[in-house]
Design an enzyme around this catalytic site. Structure first.
Site, PDB file in Angstrom:
ATOM      1  CE  LYS A   1      -8.269   0.570   2.717  1.00 48.05           C
ATOM      2  NZ  LYS A   1      -6.943   0.050   2.546  1.00 48.05           N
ATOM      3  CB  SER A   2      -5.037   5.913   6.851  1.00 46.66           C
ATOM      4  OG  SER A   2      -4.476   5.338   5.439  1.00 46.66           O
TER       5      SER A   2
ATOM      6  N   GLY B   1      -3.003  -4.856   4.558  1.00 44.12           N
ATOM      7  CA  GLY B   1      -1.615  -4.644   5.003  1.00 44.12           C
ATOM      8  C   GLY B   1      -1.623  -3.609   6.086  1.00 44.12           C
TER       9      GLY B   1
ATOM     10  NE  ARG C   1       0.731  -5.483   0.403  1.00 43.58           N
ATOM     11  CZ  ARG C   1      -0.274  -4.524   0.583  1.00 43.58           C
ATOM     12  NH1 ARG C   1      -1.423  -4.809   0.998  1.00 43.58           N
ATOM     13  NH2 ARG C   1       0.376  -3.238   0.679  1.00 43.58           N
TER      14      ARG C   1
ATOM     15  CB  SER D   1       6.619   2.342   4.184  1.00 47.58           C
ATOM     16  OG  SER D   1       5.561   1.607   4.616  1.00 47.58           O
TER      17      SER D   1
ATOM     18  CG  ASP E   1      -3.224   3.604  -1.442  1.00 48.78           C
ATOM     19  OD1 ASP E   1      -2.145   3.015  -1.637  1.00 48.78           O
ATOM     20  OD2 ASP E   1      -3.531   3.838  -0.113  1.00 48.78           O
TER      21      ASP E   1
ATOM     22  CE  LYS F   1       1.569   0.798  -1.732  1.00 49.47           C
ATOM     23  NZ  LYS F   1       1.855   1.258  -0.406  1.00 49.47           N
TER      24      LYS F   1
END
Ligand code: S3P
Length: 460
Positions: free
Chosen positions: A39-40, A112, A140, A185, A338, A365
């Site tokens: 996904k990233s 996000g 968030r 982050s 995650d 999250k």
């Protein structure tokens, strides 16, 4: 901040569309699977493709709701992202600074990553855009992004609390910045680096704790120089020099380790199982779960290790194992951030206490993942103590009663973790809503049932 005050009404999954499921105790899980693309990396491939000059091609793109939202945003900004079928995509990039003002608000749904990284991209464009999302994303924190980007000259209007909807006006040009991450982050780091691409000079992000480095790796693949040096106290400095040109490339997205975690942990917990997950990205800044599980006694092996497109990849094999509780090193939290909900499920099946701390970030999250994980385990009959910064799970050596009903709270990873618990517990586990699983792993049920899992829709 001031500006658009109406709450977002874009929840892509209204309550009426809830999809309750039952996961039932099953016989051995066996077989080889290829979970969907990371996904990233998928978000980043679309964003960098949009900023390159010319056509970027992507294979293995994760076609989940989160990533499709980013593809929609990229197209709304004038860089066409086109689906060529079977995970192959083309993006016609317009160059750094070349994105056009969108006609409508950009809706990032539950994502996000898509939202925060795009804020970084647009902070360096002289345009105005409004960011909206679903009910979860609208809760968030965005101040962590708007703070550094404001220092670079972007302007933001939105609710006082720093949540969506937010209207951004980019800087022309943004100022280069040196910024120390106040939270570990990768999303904040990436937003600053992406804004820095438009800045005249060097933008530096200082990382007291290292976070996933896919933005850095992919920027290099697009021909941008990124320097990373380790300084005093282990602080890493990541530097980009702005006003560069990104050269289109081909991005081959390997399988997502955060998705592979579900069938692999299920294999560890269901007696007699033996599952192979192919082509999984095992970047050390992402693969913390597998080291922790090995320390807990898991029979996990990396096979056929290789490198593709600047990332390490392996086939990962997991076989049913007796696990023991451990103290999970808090300094490794970012490399498995995650994966804590599914690790907590594994811990519930281990012998003894597993201590997980240093997890404050889990509270912000897709849900408050500490509370949601604790509630999930309690519903499944496991013993767990909630801490402000984590939890302690006390396992009874391979047995939990199951039989409970889990509220997923718009969180895909809570939903999939509860399903894994149900497959290995003594009694079935139900979840209120599986709909959010489509944000990261649309084929989850088919893939798991293909291995022998018992997962079925119920009437609630
Ligand atoms: C991500 C970074 C992590 C992670 C998220 C994806 C990314 O968030 O939880 O699922 O792609 O950069 P933070 O960087 O905010 O911890």
């Amino acid at each position: 901040m001031t500006g658009p005050s109406s709450p977002s009404s874009t929840a892509s999954h209204p309550a009426s569309a809830a999809q309750p499921w039952r996961a039932s105790p099953c016989a051995a899980l066996t077989g080889a699977v290829r979970v969907p693309g990371d996904k990233s990396m998928s978000h980043r491939a679309l964003l960098l493709g949009a900023l390159a000059v010319g056509r970027t091609t992507v294979s293995g793109l994760l076609e989940s709701e989160d990533v499709i939202a980013t593809a929609g945003a990229v197209t709304a900004l004038g860089a066409r992202a086109v689906d060529r079928g079977e995970g192959n995509w083309e993006i016609d990039g317009v160059g750094i600074g070349g994105l056009a003002e969108p006609q409508q608000a950009l809706d990032f749904g539950n994502s996000g990553t898509g939202c925060r990284l795009m804020m970084g991209v647009l902070a360096g464009h002289p345009i105005t855009a409004t960011f909206i999302g679903d009910a979860s994303l609208s809760r968030r924190p965005m101040k962590r992004i708007t703070d550094p980007l404001s220092q670079m000259g972007a302007r933001f209007a939105g609710p006082e609390g720093g949540t969506l909807p937010i209207t951004l006006t980019g800087a022309n040009p943004p100022l280069p910045l040196t910024y120390t991450l106040p939270v570990a982050s990768a999303q904040v780091k990436s937003a600053v680096l992406l804004a820095g691409l438009s800045a005249p000079g060097q933008t530096t992000v200082l990382e007291p704790v290292r976070t996933r480095d896919h933005t850095e790796n992919m920027l290099r693949a697009f021909g941008c120089e990124v320097a990373v040096d380790e300084g005093p106290h282990g602080i890493h400095a990541v530097r980009v020099t702005g006003e560069c040109e990104l050269t289109p490339t081909h991005v081959d997205v390997p399988a997502d380790p955060s998705s592979a975690a579900f069938p692999l942990v299920a294999a560890l917990l269901v007696e007699g199982s033996d599952v192979l997950a192919r082509d999984v990205m095992v970047n050390p800044l992402r693969a913390g779960l597998f080291s922790v599980l090995k320390e807990m006694g898991a029979d996990i092996t990396f096979e056929n290790e290789r490198e593709t497109g600047g990332e390490r990849v392996a086939d990962i094999r997991a076989r049913f194992s007796s696990l023991k509780g451990i103290v999970v090193p808090p300094e490794g939290a970012a490399s498995m951030i995650d994966e804590y909900p599914v690790l907590a499920v594994a811990a519930a099946f281990a012998e003894g206490k597993t201590v997980m701390r240093g997890l404050e970030e889990l509270r912000v999250k897709e849900s408050d993942r500490i509370s949601a994980t604790v509630a999930m385990l309690e519903a499944c009959g496991a013993e767990v103590e909630e801490l402000e910064d984590g939890m302690i799970v006390t396992g009874r050596g391979g047995r939990i009663s199951g039989g409970g009903h889990v509220l997923t709270g718009m969180d895909h990873r809570i939903a999939m973790s509860a399903v894994v618990a149900g497959l290995a517990a003594e009694n079935a586990v139900t979840i209120d809503d599986a709909a959010m699983i489509a944000t990261s792993f649309p084929a989850f049920r088919d893939l798991m049932t293909g291995l022998g899992a018992q997962i079925a829709p119920t009437n609630g």
